[in-house]
Enzyme design. Structure first.
Site, PDB file in Angstrom:
ATOM      1  N   ASP A 182       4.515   0.491   3.929  1.00 52.59           N
ATOM      2  CA  ASP A 182       4.295  -0.577   4.902  1.00 52.59           C
ATOM      3  C   ASP A 182       5.496  -1.528   4.936  1.00 52.59           C
ATOM      4  O   ASP A 182       5.356  -2.727   5.182  1.00 52.59           O
ATOM      5  CB  ASP A 182       3.017  -1.356   4.589  1.00 52.59           C
ATOM      6  CG  ASP A 182       2.498  -2.164   5.777  1.00 52.59           C
ATOM      7  OD1 ASP A 182       2.891  -1.840   6.919  1.00 52.59           O
ATOM      8  OD2 ASP A 182       1.733  -3.114   5.567  1.00 52.59           O
ATOM      9  N   ASN A 242      -6.631  -4.042   2.658  1.00 55.01           N
ATOM     10  CA  ASN A 242      -5.983  -5.064   3.460  1.00 55.01           C
ATOM     11  C   ASN A 242      -6.488  -5.033   4.903  1.00 55.01           C
ATOM     12  O   ASN A 242      -6.595  -3.966   5.507  1.00 55.01           O
ATOM     13  CB  ASN A 242      -4.463  -4.896   3.437  1.00 55.01           C
ATOM     14  CG  ASN A 242      -3.903  -5.098   2.045  1.00 55.01           C
ATOM     15  OD1 ASN A 242      -3.441  -4.160   1.403  1.00 55.01           O
ATOM     16  ND2 ASN A 242      -3.946  -6.323   1.565  1.00 55.01           N
ATOM     17  N   ARG A 247     -24.044  -4.858  -1.629  1.00 55.12           N
ATOM     18  CA  ARG A 247     -24.999  -4.819  -0.527  1.00 55.12           C
ATOM     19  C   ARG A 247     -24.344  -4.495   0.813  1.00 55.12           C
ATOM     20  O   ARG A 247     -25.035  -4.083   1.752  1.00 55.12           O
ATOM     21  CB  ARG A 247     -25.750  -6.154  -0.415  1.00 55.12           C
ATOM     22  CG  ARG A 247     -26.733  -6.386  -1.560  1.00 55.12           C
ATOM     23  CD  ARG A 247     -27.691  -7.523  -1.243  1.00 55.12           C
ATOM     24  NE  ARG A 247     -28.625  -7.715  -2.340  1.00 55.12           N
ATOM     25  CZ  ARG A 247     -28.454  -8.572  -3.339  1.00 55.12           C
ATOM     26  NH1 ARG A 247     -27.364  -9.334  -3.358  1.00 55.12           N
ATOM     27  NH2 ARG A 247     -29.347  -8.676  -4.296  1.00 55.12           N
ATOM     28  N   HIS A 296       3.681   5.368   7.032  1.00 53.29           N
ATOM     29  CA  HIS A 296       3.379   4.006   7.494  1.00 53.29           C
ATOM     30  C   HIS A 296       4.420   3.039   6.957  1.00 53.29           C
ATOM     31  O   HIS A 296       4.301   2.520   5.850  1.00 53.29           O
ATOM     32  CB  HIS A 296       1.977   3.590   7.051  1.00 53.29           C
ATOM     33  CG  HIS A 296       1.527   2.274   7.626  1.00 53.29           C
ATOM     34  ND1 HIS A 296       0.213   1.912   7.706  1.00 53.29           N
ATOM     35  CD2 HIS A 296       2.220   1.214   8.140  1.00 53.29           C
ATOM     36  CE1 HIS A 296       0.108   0.703   8.237  1.00 53.29           C
ATOM     37  NE2 HIS A 296       1.330   0.262   8.496  1.00 53.29           N
ATOM     38  N   ASP A 318       3.120  -1.750  -3.819  1.00 58.23           N
ATOM     39  CA  ASP A 318       4.349  -2.515  -4.011  1.00 58.23           C
ATOM     40  C   ASP A 318       4.232  -3.560  -5.110  1.00 58.23           C
ATOM     41  O   ASP A 318       5.207  -4.232  -5.445  1.00 58.23           O
ATOM     42  CB  ASP A 318       4.779  -3.177  -2.696  1.00 58.23           C
ATOM     43  CG  ASP A 318       3.755  -4.186  -2.172  1.00 58.23           C
ATOM     44  OD1 ASP A 318       2.602  -4.169  -2.650  1.00 58.23           O
ATOM     45  OD2 ASP A 318       4.120  -4.983  -1.292  1.00 58.23           O
TER      46      ASP A 318
END
Length: 376
Positions: free
Chosen positions: A268, A213, A221, A52, A242
């Site tokens: 990413d 993210n 809950r 990714h 990172d």
């Protein structure tokens, strides 16, 4: 080739001092070639696999050109990432088709030792939730579309290995059932509750896009996606280490919850990685980069400016993860997630000889080896 005197990261994810042989591009029991690499003072680890990332060195995967993808892959290889599964953004079907075709062309023209090998495509968009779009372009957000997705798979000649879905969107569960046998379905960019996430995982989804993210928080809950992922043991969460996206304590907590058998390190990274501070773009949106922080105009974090090797170092040196865990989560775990582990991901006799020599004192790269060729 024989690599001598290194501490070798073995199949059981431990370090053992031993000699490693390479013959005909693969790890072997012996080698006919007499070339010797003295790896004293070094760790020998598998080549990293980033499943990714969006770009680096001023280029983006969605540029859909050989020039861009080659430049990105050359940078990744020099930084110890020997296999790449670059990620698209939320863009038009026409653009994504060009991206897929370009990746296929790169795969077909690739030569060992020249740049990182492309092992797949990660279609991060466009089947996401609008209210959790993050740095994705809202213009192209759409509900899961089977015909469109199959078209992209065909355009890539089967290179699509991973895609992100928001399971609360229309037709999402049917989409997951349709494609999960052939493509790893990741849940992300979503506002789903626990029950919806659990339904998606039971339907065949088995991955979580950049944990924490662009998703609801875990609370006592409302455990939401994170709780459903924990309860579904096949699920592999990916995480960005990172030093910007997630607090080190939260990274340690995630590893304590899910364990290093399931976690996957990703970068990413976007096009500013390996570049100076300045103005860049991601998925057609303006991004400002200062240090390792990349943000949209509204302050939304827009990918990272850090490659996977640096993320792995950060995880070890600043987040206090065990080195063995960090290596495992950047090599064999991602390889297993996208079905590449039979040939890659570990220093195993018979697998392709992709590996990296790291200096023991600072984890800096001494050599990178791709299919038995010393490239850096």
């Amino acid at each position: 080739m024989v690599i001598k005197n290194a501490l070798v990261f073995t199949d059981d994810c431990k370090f053992v001092q031993k000699d490693v042989y390479v013959d005909n591009e693969r790890f072997a029991d012996t080698a006919s070639d007499s070339d010797v690499i003295d790896a004293s003072g070094c760790y020998l680890i598998p080549g990293l696999m980033d499943i990714h990332f969006h770009g680096c060195v001023g280029h983006d995967f969605c540029d859909a050109t050989m020039e861009a993808l080659t430049a990105m892959a050359e940078y990744e290889l020099k930084n110890g990432v020997t296999s790449i599964c670059p990620a698209s953004m939320t863009l038009s079907e026409e653009t994504l088709t060009d991206v897929c075709k370009n990746a296929k062309e790169y795969r077909d023209a690739w030569k060992a030792g020249s740049s990182a090998r492309i092992c797949g495509i990660n279609l991060e968009g466009p089947f996401i939730a609008m209210n959790k779009k993050g740095a994705q372009n809202p213009k192209y957000v759409t509900a899961p579309n089977k015909e469109m997705f199959q078209h992209l798979i065909d355009a890539s000649d089967g290179l699509v290995k991973l895609t992100t879905i928001a399971p609360e969107t229309e037709n999402a569960i049917d989409f997951i059932r349709e494609f999960s046998d052939n493509v790893r379905i990741s849940i992300g960019h979503t506002d789903c509750d626990y029950d919806t996430a659990r339904e998606a995982f039971l339907a065949g989804a088995s991955h979580i896009t950049h944990l924490f993210n662009a998703m609801p928080p875990f609370t006592h809950r409302k455990p939401a996606l994170i709780g459903a992922g924990f309860d579904t043991k096949k699920v592999t969460p990916e995480i960005i280490c990172d030093g910007i996206h997630i607090d080190p304590s939260s990274v340690r907590t995630a590893f304590a919850i899910f364990g290093d058998d399931r976690m996957i390190l990703i970068s990413d990274s976007m096009m500013a990685t390996g570049m100076p501070n300045g103005d860049y773009s991601l998925g057609g949106l303006a991004v400002k980069v200062t240090g390792r922080l990349a943000t949209l105009e509204d302050g939304t974090i827009a990918g990272s400016a850090t490659n996977l090797m640096d993320c792995m170092r950060t995880a070890v040196q600043k987040m206090e993860l065990p080195l063995e865990s960090a290596i495992k989560c950047a090599t064999i775990n991602p390889a297993k997630a996208i079905g590449e582990d039979k040939e890659y991901g570990s220093i195993t006799v018979g697998k392709y000889a992709d590996c990296v020599l790291l200096k023991q004192d600072n984890l800096e790269i001494k050599n990178v080896i791709s299919h038995g060729i010393v490239v850096a």
